[in-house]
Motif scaffolding. Sequence first.
Motif, mmCIF file in Angstrom:
data_model
loop_
_atom_site.group_PDB
_atom_site.id
_atom_site.type_symbol
_atom_site.label_atom_id
_atom_site.label_comp_id
_atom_site.label_asym_id
_atom_site.label_seq_id
_atom_site.Cartn_x
_atom_site.Cartn_y
_atom_site.Cartn_z
ATOM 1 N N ASP A 135 1.029 -1.196 0.156
ATOM 2 C CA ASP A 135 0.019 -0.300 0.203
ATOM 3 C C ASP A 135 0.736 1.515 0.278
ATOM 4 O OD1 ASP A 135 -2.078 -1.122 -0.101
ATOM 5 O OD2 ASP A 135 -2.864 -1.235 1.749
ATOM 6 N N THR A 136 1.965 1.436 0.948
ATOM 7 C CA THR A 136 2.996 2.753 0.903
ATOM 8 C C THR A 136 3.570 2.288 -0.587
ATOM 9 O OG1 THR A 136 2.923 1.855 3.145
ATOM 10 C CG2 THR A 136 5.077 3.280 1.987
ATOM 11 N N PHE A 137 4.477 1.254 -0.999
ATOM 12 C CA PHE A 137 4.837 1.696 -2.371
ATOM 13 C C PHE A 137 4.001 2.418 -3.066
ATOM 14 C CE2 PHE A 137 5.902 -0.411 -6.293
ATOM 15 C CZ PHE A 137 6.879 0.225 -6.810
ATOM 16 N N TYR A 138 2.520 1.858 -2.967
ATOM 17 C CA TYR A 138 1.951 2.298 -4.767
ATOM 18 C C TYR A 138 1.142 3.156 -4.334
ATOM 19 C CZ TYR A 138 2.112 -2.000 -6.848
ATOM 20 O OH TYR A 138 2.110 -3.444 -7.596
ATOM 21 N N SER A 139 0.583 3.974 -3.007
ATOM 22 C CA SER A 139 0.243 5.130 -3.451
ATOM 23 C C SER A 139 0.612 6.535 -3.643
ATOM 24 C CB SER A 139 0.403 5.514 -1.085
ATOM 25 O OG SER A 139 1.660 5.486 -0.821
ATOM 26 N N ARG A 140 1.760 6.775 -4.247
ATOM 27 C CA ARG A 140 1.834 7.364 -5.199
ATOM 28 C C ARG A 140 1.290 7.446 -6.549
ATOM 29 N NH1 ARG A 140 7.555 9.275 -7.943
ATOM 30 N NH2 ARG A 140 8.921 6.472 -7.670
ATOM 31 N N TYR A 141 1.278 6.205 -6.806
ATOM 32 C CA TYR A 141 0.344 6.115 -8.442
ATOM 33 C C TYR A 141 -0.945 6.236 -8.224
ATOM 34 C CZ TYR A 141 5.409 4.494 -8.292
ATOM 35 O OH TYR A 141 6.558 4.458 -8.628
ATOM 36 N N ASN A 142 -1.431 6.003 -7.147
ATOM 37 C CA ASN A 142 -2.834 5.115 -6.535
ATOM 38 C C ASN A 142 -2.876 7.323 -6.989
ATOM 39 O OD1 ASN A 142 -2.606 2.648 -6.563
ATOM 40 N ND2 ASN A 142 -2.761 2.386 -4.837
ATOM 41 N N ARG A 143 -2.413 7.877 -6.439
ATOM 42 C CA ARG A 143 -2.852 9.240 -6.451
ATOM 43 C C ARG A 143 -3.166 10.025 -7.225
ATOM 44 N NH1 ARG A 143 0.251 9.486 -1.496
ATOM 45 N NH2 ARG A 143 2.360 9.991 -2.515
ATOM 46 N N ASP A 144 -1.984 9.626 -7.955
ATOM 47 C CA ASP A 144 -1.603 9.942 -9.891
ATOM 48 C C ASP A 144 -3.038 9.568 -10.217
ATOM 49 O OD1 ASP A 144 -0.605 11.357 -11.656
ATOM 50 O OD2 ASP A 144 0.504 9.463 -12.402
ATOM 51 N N LEU A 145 -3.247 8.526 -10.456
ATOM 52 C CA LEU A 145 -4.279 7.954 -11.070
ATOM 53 C C LEU A 145 -6.135 8.810 -10.628
ATOM 54 C CD1 LEU A 145 -5.111 5.748 -12.975
ATOM 55 C CD2 LEU A 145 -5.777 3.875 -11.187
ATOM 56 N N ALA A 146 -5.993 8.687 -9.253
ATOM 57 C CA ALA A 146 -7.350 9.113 -8.971
ATOM 58 C C ALA A 146 -7.003 10.591 -10.085
ATOM 59 C CB ALA A 146 -7.266 9.538 -7.608
ATOM 60 N N ASP A 147 -5.848 11.781 -9.551
ATOM 61 C CA ASP A 147 -6.047 12.871 -10.502
ATOM 62 C C ASP A 147 -6.370 12.949 -11.520
ATOM 63 O OD1 ASP A 147 -4.880 15.904 -10.260
ATOM 64 O OD2 ASP A 147 -3.686 15.366 -11.167
ATOM 65 N N ILE A 148 -5.787 12.014 -12.541
ATOM 66 C CA ILE A 148 -5.978 11.972 -13.961
ATOM 67 C C ILE A 148 -7.229 11.775 -14.528
ATOM 68 C CG2 ILE A 148 -5.192 10.129 -15.991
ATOM 69 C CD1 ILE A 148 -2.458 9.750 -14.099
ATOM 70 N N LEU A 149 -8.158 10.385 -13.362
ATOM 71 C CA LEU A 149 -9.267 9.577 -13.977
ATOM 72 C C LEU A 149 -10.106 11.245 -12.807
ATOM 73 C CD1 LEU A 149 -8.497 6.285 -13.915
ATOM 74 C CD2 LEU A 149 -8.640 7.782 -15.539
ATOM 75 N N GLN A 150 -9.733 12.200 -12.130
ATOM 76 C CA GLN A 150 -10.898 12.948 -11.467
ATOM 77 C C GLN A 150 -11.811 12.146 -10.385
ATOM 78 O OE1 GLN A 150 -10.591 16.098 -11.650
ATOM 79 N NE2 GLN A 150 -8.659 15.288 -11.370
ATOM 80 N N ASP A 151 -10.965 10.777 -10.218
ATOM 81 C CA ASP A 151 -11.807 9.612 -8.693
ATOM 82 C C ASP A 151 -11.604 9.404 -8.069
ATOM 83 O OD1 ASP A 151 -13.880 8.114 -8.463
ATOM 84 O OD2 ASP A 151 -14.404 7.270 -10.738
ATOM 85 N N LYS A 152 -11.702 9.959 -6.496
ATOM 86 C CA LYS A 152 -11.199 9.601 -5.776
ATOM 87 C C LYS A 152 -11.011 8.117 -5.740
ATOM 88 C CE LYS A 152 -11.436 13.695 -3.009
ATOM 89 N NZ LYS A 152 -12.310 14.997 -1.961
ATOM 90 N N LYS A 153 -12.191 7.074 -6.250
ATOM 91 C CA LYS A 153 -12.465 5.968 -6.103
ATOM 92 C C LYS A 153 -10.922 4.973 -6.171
ATOM 93 C CE LYS A 153 -16.382 5.143 -8.459
ATOM 94 N NZ LYS A 153 -16.564 4.434 -9.301
ATOM 95 N N PHE A 154 -10.088 5.714 -7.070
ATOM 96 C CA PHE A 154 -9.064 5.541 -7.320
ATOM 97 C C PHE A 154 -7.838 5.447 -6.228
ATOM 98 C CE2 PHE A 154 -11.728 5.477 -11.326
ATOM 99 C CZ PHE A 154 -11.256 3.525 -11.858
ATOM 100 N N LEU A 155 -7.955 5.974 -5.412
ATOM 101 C CA LEU A 155 -7.584 5.341 -4.605
ATOM 102 C C LEU A 155 -7.450 4.606 -3.525
ATOM 103 C CD1 LEU A 155 -7.833 9.343 -2.749
ATOM 104 C CD2 LEU A 155 -6.351 8.335 -3.451
ATOM 105 N N TRP A 156 -8.266 4.006 -3.790
ATOM 106 C CA TRP A 156 -8.803 2.074 -2.897
ATOM 107 C C TRP A 156 -8.665 3.061 -1.344
ATOM 108 C CZ3 TRP A 156 -6.237 2.175 -8.215
ATOM 109 C CH2 TRP A 156 -7.653 0.992 -8.630
ATOM 110 N N LEU A 157 -9.053 3.312 -0.484
ATOM 111 C CA LEU A 157 -8.466 3.996 0.228
ATOM 112 C C LEU A 157 -9.897 2.781 1.522
ATOM 113 C CD1 LEU A 157 -8.298 7.884 0.899
ATOM 114 C CD2 LEU A 157 -6.847 5.926 0.775
ATOM 115 N N THR A 158 -10.952 2.633 1.422
ATOM 116 C CA THR A 158 -12.132 1.564 1.532
ATOM 117 C C THR A 158 -12.330 0.264 0.939
ATOM 118 O OG1 THR A 158 -13.931 2.428 0.030
ATOM 119 C CG2 THR A 158 -13.267 3.843 2.194
#
Length: 398
Positions: A375-398
């Motif tokens: 989760d730590t390794f992927y966190s920055r890539y998830n944030r970037d993907l959520a920003d690209i797609l403008q959708d917080k679901k791609f943070l996979w926080l829940t």
Amino acid sequence: MQLKLGGRVLLMLGLCISLWLVWNGSRKDPYEISLHVFPNGYVSEFNRVNDTPVKLDIRCMGAGPGEAEDLFCMERPRYLSDFKNPCWYAKEDGKLRLKCIPYYHILGVVKSGTTDLAYRIRAHEDVFLNQKEIHYWCLRRYGFKNSLKMKAETPCNFSCYQQKFDTVTHRIKETTSDTGHHSMITGDATPVDFQDFRGWPKIPQNVGLKKPVVMTPHLMRHVYTDPKFILIFRNPTDRLYSDYIMRTRKSAEDFHEAVTRDIQIEETCMKNHTVEYCLYSSDIGRTLQTFIFFGCYSVYMREWLKVFPREQFLILRTEDHDQDPKAQLRKVYNNLKLNYTEEWLSYIASVPHLNVSKKKKREGPMLKKTRVLLDTFYSRYNRDLADILQDKKFLWLT
């Protein structure tokens, strides 16, 4: 003085008329279709529609020894307007033969429900045999046999890729509507195509370069006019564990050791090189025990969006597909312009999920410490993907 000026005007006017006549006399009708066939079935430059959002400006180089076929030395196929699927006529053995390639691509990603999604699309009466795991775009055109060790085999060129759809082509041709329109389509479900760029050094335009200027998106942009790409993303931590357990007979403890080692390899590389270099390197890929780099979705998404507009992609999440397959399938059918009834949609959505890993159930969940690490390794890539797609679901926080 006035006579001289008038003479020059008449001379220039005459020259312009002459050039116009020469141009229009030599050029072909851009709307000419029917059975005029260009060499290999590809349309010449002046007949192409300027539908590229970013001018590629990539020249034909020709393939040298050990290099992949140069697709930029071929012209885009001249797709037929009475076929929904991209099909065209090409001269082969002195005869006109129909050729077809996929209408849609399930680009990615591995172990995210692509087999299940491909089945639910294939079940539609207007879809015939979406081919699974062809691996042409990511591996076989470069002469690689598999993703893990990238063992060598005879390269598959574009003609070889077309042959994968010979049976499909016959079915598409013989199926018509009352108006004579061929509405049947086919697809290519190779989820590695999205993020396996490791063959880039074999692309002629990249030879001798330290970083690629041409990759899979550029090649597909050269071939297709209006491709439909489907992506289904899964929490990258869960995706990696599922992939590892499927490929090996090892335990959650073995997975933790492999992940710890692979993260160290990638992060060490990234201290001295760009992220792209470390994720696209075949040399580094061969040293890894897992496909950890496949989960850095945003890096690959940015590459595709440099070439294709966002609307070419239907992007789903595995978690949503598992929770409400009917809603997700409606999006897919609408995207592919497939007719359906609510009764049919309910039926096909109710079919049990395919390709559920029994090995994962047997091995149990991943260790908590492994999840924290990933989760730590992927966190920055998830944030970037959520920003690209403008959708917080791609943070996979829940």
